[in-house]
Scaffold this motif. Structure first.
Motif: not given
Length: 263
Positions: A15-16, A113-114, A120-123
């Motif tokens: 889950n991000i 947007e993260p 980290k998970a978004y990237a």
């Protein structure tokens, strides 16, 4: 820019945390309707034409028209079971190739947007989408409305685009396609014209001329200047056949592309 939604992007068991922002806006110039005598804004009321009086919201019910002038009535309680609860998750269902989704399906775009703890998970997902060349098909529910969407990489961010369901795309097979044979010479000329007009897409080259003109007119009126609009004269153009029109268009474009030689 204020976020319109906060939640998470569900990617398998990951889950991000993300924030969602509206990515586009219409900039149409809107005019209010005023009373010509006193310039007071016109007020709109809900009026029943049969009773000839304004109707309070407490007297309004929902009706579905199944035949002209015939309705079935629904109480709010009957519709509550169909209202989906807003969720805080964008659920990725599967991944597809970008070119598999025709642009006719796209509806509205949002930036993702993260969140504070999701960098980290978004990237990771962003880089995985970029390298694979794929986009994610997802489902989300906001304001009791379920939407189908896709998640893709957009420059330095990920973007979410709501898309239409298949049954929301109108049937094009009822329309009559062109059934005229294409001449090879005309086709080659059209291909040459396309090639001469081809360049990388540069959105800054395009602007809404109507809106800019209206804005100038509005500003002039605010400053109290008298404005005289002159309609451009329509050029008298002789009727050309298709091949001649293509040839003329190609020559005109080639003349633009040829740098002027100065002596």
């Amino acid at each position: 820019m204020r976020s319109m939604w906060k939640g998470s992007l569900s990617f398998g068991l990951v889950n991000i945390p993300v924030k969602m922002y509206t990515a586009t806006e219409h900039k149409d110039i809107r005019f209010n309707q005023l009373h010509s005598l006193c310039h007071t804004p016109i007020r709109y009321e809900k009026v029943c034409p049969s009773c000839e009086r304004a109707v309070d919201s407490s007297e309004i019910v929902r009706g579905y028209q199944y035949e002209t002038g015939r309705y079935v009535i629904f109480e709010d309680e009957e519709l509550e079971s169909f209202a989906e609860k807003s969720s805080r998750t964008i659920d990725i269902l599967r991944f597809v190739e970008l070119e598999e989704i025709d642009p006719i399906y796209y509806d509205k775009t949002y930036y993702l947007e993260p969140g504070e703890t999701g960098g980290k998970a978004y990237a990771l997902l962003q880089e995985a989408l970029a390298r694979s060349g794929k986009i994610a098909v997802a489902k989300m529910t906001i304001r009791s409305k379920s939407s189908l969407a896709v998640v893709r990489v957009y420059r330095s961010l990920m973007a979410l685009e709501t898309i239409f369901y298949p049954d929301e795309i109108r049937d094009h097979t009822r329309l009559a396609p062109a059934r005229v044979p294409v001449q090879e010479r005309e086709l080659q000329m059209a291909l040459s014209l396309i090639e001469s007009l081809t360049e990388p897409f540069q959105p800054e080259h395009y602007q809404d001329e109507r809106r800019l003109g209206l804005q100038e007119l509005i500003e002039a009126k605010i400053r109290g200047r008298e404005v005289v609009l002159v309609e451009p004269a329509a050029a008298d153009r002789p009727t050309l056949d298709l091949l001649a029109a293509l040839q003329a268009s190609l020559q005109a474009q080639q003349a633009k592309d040829t740098p002027e030689v100065r002596h």
